[in-house]
Design a protein around this motif. Structure first.
Motif, PDB file in Angstrom:
ATOM      1  N   PRO A   8       0.810  -1.227   0.000  1.00 32.93           N
ATOM      2  CA  PRO A   8       0.000   0.000   0.000  1.00 32.93           C
ATOM      3  C   PRO A   8       0.850   1.287   0.000  1.00 32.93           C
ATOM      4  N   GLU A   9       2.009   1.265   0.639  1.00 34.02           N
ATOM      5  CA  GLU A   9       2.869   2.452   0.662  1.00 34.02           C
ATOM      6  C   GLU A   9       3.360   2.775  -0.752  1.00 34.02           C
ATOM      7  N   LEU A  10       3.792   1.750  -1.484  1.00 31.98           N
ATOM      8  CA  LEU A  10       4.246   1.932  -2.858  1.00 31.98           C
ATOM      9  C   LEU A  10       3.101   2.452  -3.723  1.00 31.98           C
ATOM     10  N   TRP A  11       1.933   1.837  -3.613  1.00 33.26           N
ATOM     11  CA  TRP A  11       0.780   2.226  -4.413  1.00 33.26           C
ATOM     12  C   TRP A  11       0.400   3.684  -4.133  1.00 33.26           C
ATOM     13  N   ALA A  12       0.368   4.073  -2.872  1.00 32.71           N
ATOM     14  CA  ALA A  12       0.020   5.450  -2.500  1.00 32.71           C
ATOM     15  C   ALA A  12       1.039   6.436  -3.064  1.00 32.71           C
ATOM     16  N   VAL A  37      15.362   2.734 -11.688  1.00 29.22           N
ATOM     17  CA  VAL A  37      15.840   3.856 -10.892  1.00 29.22           C
ATOM     18  C   VAL A  37      15.261   3.754  -9.485  1.00 29.22           C
ATOM     19  N   ASP A  38      16.143   3.849  -8.492  1.00 31.26           N
ATOM     20  CA  ASP A  38      15.738   3.909  -7.092  1.00 31.26           C
ATOM     21  C   ASP A  38      15.454   5.379  -6.797  1.00 31.26           C
ATOM     22  N   LEU A  39      14.187   5.726  -6.654  1.00 30.46           N
ATOM     23  CA  LEU A  39      13.801   7.129  -6.481  1.00 30.46           C
ATOM     24  C   LEU A  39      14.138   7.633  -5.081  1.00 30.46           C
ATOM     25  N   ASP A  40      14.662   8.852  -4.994  1.00 27.89           N
ATOM     26  CA  ASP A  40      15.075   9.437  -3.720  1.00 27.89           C
ATOM     27  C   ASP A  40      13.933   9.517  -2.718  1.00 27.89           C
ATOM     28  N   ASP A  41      12.744   9.924  -3.190  1.00 27.80           N
ATOM     29  CA  ASP A  41      11.623  10.124  -2.281  1.00 27.80           C
ATOM     30  C   ASP A  41      10.635   8.960  -2.274  1.00 27.80           C
ATOM     31  N   GLY A  42      10.976   7.887  -2.983  1.00 29.52           N
ATOM     32  CA  GLY A  42      10.036   6.781  -3.094  1.00 29.52           C
ATOM     33  C   GLY A  42      10.394   5.604  -2.201  1.00 29.52           C
ATOM     34  N   PRO A  43       9.408   4.744  -1.959  1.00 30.10           N
ATOM     35  CA  PRO A  43       9.669   3.522  -1.189  1.00 30.10           C
ATOM     36  C   PRO A  43      10.404   2.503  -2.055  1.00 30.10           C
ATOM     37  N   ASP A  44      10.882   1.458  -1.427  1.00 32.13           N
ATOM     38  CA  ASP A  44      11.496   0.366  -2.183  1.00 32.13           C
ATOM     39  C   ASP A  44      10.400  -0.413  -2.901  1.00 32.13           C
ATOM     40  N   HIS A  45      10.769  -1.043  -4.008  1.00 33.03           N
ATOM     41  CA  HIS A  45       9.837  -1.914  -4.723  1.00 33.03           C
ATOM     42  C   HIS A  45      10.041  -3.320  -4.182  1.00 33.03           C
ATOM     43  N   PRO A  46       8.970  -4.074  -3.909  1.00 29.94           N
ATOM     44  CA  PRO A  46       9.121  -5.407  -3.315  1.00 29.94           C
ATOM     45  C   PRO A  46       9.825  -6.433  -4.205  1.00 29.94           C
ATOM     46  N   THR A  47       9.776  -6.256  -5.545  1.00 26.98           N
ATOM     47  CA  THR A  47      10.383  -7.259  -6.421  1.00 26.98           C
ATOM     48  C   THR A  47      11.349  -6.698  -7.459  1.00 26.98           C
ATOM     49  N   LEU A  48      11.248  -5.431  -7.791  1.00 31.08           N
ATOM     50  CA  LEU A  48      12.096  -4.829  -8.828  1.00 31.08           C
ATOM     51  C   LEU A  48      13.253  -4.065  -8.189  1.00 31.08           C
ATOM     52  N   PRO A  49      14.345  -3.835  -8.956  1.00 30.61           N
ATOM     53  CA  PRO A  49      15.508  -3.118  -8.410  1.00 30.61           C
ATOM     54  C   PRO A  49      15.229  -1.652  -8.071  1.00 30.61           C
ATOM     55  N   GLY A  50      14.165  -1.099  -8.613  1.00 23.50           N
ATOM     56  CA  GLY A  50      13.816   0.292  -8.333  1.00 23.50           C
ATOM     57  C   GLY A  50      12.369   0.536  -8.664  1.00 23.50           C
ATOM     58  N   VAL A  51      11.797   1.580  -8.089  1.00 21.44           N
ATOM     59  CA  VAL A  51      10.389   1.878  -8.311  1.00 21.44           C
ATOM     60  C   VAL A  51      10.192   2.712  -9.589  1.00 21.44           C
ATOM     61  N   GLN A  83       4.084   8.327 -16.426  1.00 21.92           N
ATOM     62  CA  GLN A  83       2.835   7.675 -16.033  1.00 21.92           C
ATOM     63  C   GLN A  83       3.080   6.622 -14.962  1.00 21.92           C
ATOM     64  N   PHE A  84       2.000   6.230 -14.320  1.00 17.82           N
ATOM     65  CA  PHE A  84       2.001   5.186 -13.311  1.00 17.82           C
ATOM     66  C   PHE A  84       1.654   3.883 -14.022  1.00 17.82           C
ATOM     67  N   ASP A  85       2.604   2.969 -14.067  1.00 13.56           N
ATOM     68  CA  ASP A  85       2.392   1.650 -14.655  1.00 13.56           C
ATOM     69  C   ASP A  85       1.790   0.770 -13.562  1.00 13.56           C
ATOM     70  N   THR A  86       0.473   0.596 -13.602  1.00 16.60           N
ATOM     71  CA  THR A  86      -0.214  -0.143 -12.544  1.00 16.60           C
ATOM     72  C   THR A  86       0.056  -1.643 -12.614  1.00 16.60           C
ATOM     73  N   TYR A  87       0.400  -2.159 -13.791  1.00 20.55           N
ATOM     74  CA  TYR A  87       0.679  -3.590 -13.918  1.00 20.55           C
ATOM     75  C   TYR A  87       1.941  -3.978 -13.159  1.00 20.55           C
ATOM     76  N   ASN A  88       3.012  -3.177 -13.331  1.00 21.08           N
ATOM     77  CA  ASN A  88       4.290  -3.467 -12.656  1.00 21.08           C
ATOM     78  C   ASN A  88       4.488  -2.669 -11.376  1.00 21.08           C
ATOM     79  N   ALA A  89       3.554  -1.798 -11.049  1.00 19.44           N
ATOM     80  CA  ALA A  89       3.655  -0.900  -9.893  1.00 19.44           C
ATOM     81  C   ALA A  89       4.985  -0.149  -9.934  1.00 19.44           C
ATOM     82  N   GLU A  90       5.161   0.625 -11.004  1.00 22.24           N
ATOM     83  CA  GLU A  90       6.383   1.405 -11.153  1.00 22.24           C
ATOM     84  C   GLU A  90       6.067   2.742 -11.794  1.00 22.24           C
TER      85      GLU A  90
END
Length: 185
Positions: A8-12, A37-51, A83-90
Motif C-alpha cells: 500500500p505504501e508503494l501504491w500510495a 531507478v531507485d527514487l530518492d523520495d520513493g519507497p522500495d519496490h518489493p520485487t524490482l531493483p527500483g520503483v 505515467q504510473f504503470d499499474t501492472y508493474n507498480a512502477e
C-alpha cells in the motif's frame, strides 16, 4: 500480484505522482529493455531493483546501441514522470524529456536548399541514409519516396563515405529529413 493490497505504501506513492513532475534518484540496474531507478523520495519496490523505470527510447533523443552509452549503475539522475504503470507498480520515467531535442534545434536552424556535409551510414534499395550531425540522419532517395523524386544513385553511396548533400525537406512532426546530392538539384 495485487500491488495495491501487497504494498500500500508503494501504491500510495505512485498514485501521488503527476505527469511532468521531476523526480530524482539513482540508477539501480541496467537491463537490455530499460533502466531501473531507485527514487530518492520513493519507497522500495518489493520485487524490482527500483520503483522508477526508463525504457530505452526515453533514455536519449539519439539512437543508442546500449543503455550504457548514456547511463551507468550508481549514477544520479533527474527524470520526468510520464505515467504510473499499474501492472508493474512502477513509475515510468523519461531522461530525454529533460534534454533539448536535437531534431527540433536542427529544424529551427535549417532551410530547404541548405548545403551540408554528412557521412553515409546505411544504403538500402530505396535510398541512402546520411548522418548530417547531432545524430540527425537524412534520406537521399534512389526512388520516389513519399511523392518526392529520386535524388541519388545507389552506386554513388558507400557506408563511411563523406558526401555533400542539400536539404530538400524537413518534416519536424515525423522527424524526417530528405536530402539530395548537389549535382542533382
Amino acid at each position: 500480484m495485487e500491488w495495491q493490497a501487497e504494498s500500500p505504501e508503494l501504491w500510495a506513492f505512485l498514485e501521488s505522482l503527476h505527469p511532468g513532475e521531476i523526480l530524482s534518484g539513482t540508477v539501480a540496474a541496467i537491463k537490455q529493455f530499460g533502466v531501473f531507478v531507485d527514487l530518492d523520495d520513493g519507497p522500495d519496490h518489493p520485487t524490482l531493483p527500483g520503483v522508477g523505470f526508463i525504457s530505452i527510447p526515453e533514455l536519449s533523443w539519439r539512437r543508442i546501441n546500449s543503455p550504457t552509452d548514456v547511463i551507468e549503475v550508481g549514477q544520479g539522475v533527474s527524470c520526468e514522470f510520464l505515467q504510473f504503470d499499474t501492472y508493474n507498480a512502477e513509475a515510468r520515467l523519461s531522461l530525454r524529456a529533460l534534454q533539448p531535442d536535437p531534431f527540433q534545434a536542427f529544424a529551427d536552424r535549417t532551410v530547404v536548399g541548405q548545403a551540408l556535409r554528412g557521412t553515409v551510414v546505411r544504403v538500402l534499395s530505396f535510398g541512402g541514409f546520411v548522418d548530417i550531425g547531432d545524430g540527425i540522419v537524412g534520406l537521399v532517395p534512389f526512388k520516389e519516396v513519399h511523392g518526392r523524386p529520386a535524388a541519388g544513385r545507389p552506386e554513388a553511396f558507400q557506408p563511411g563515405d563523406e558526401i555533400s548533400v542539400v536539404v530538400t525537406n524537413v518534416e519536424p512532426l515525423h522527424r524526417r529529413v530528405f536530402l539530395s546530392r548537389p549535382e542533382e538539384m
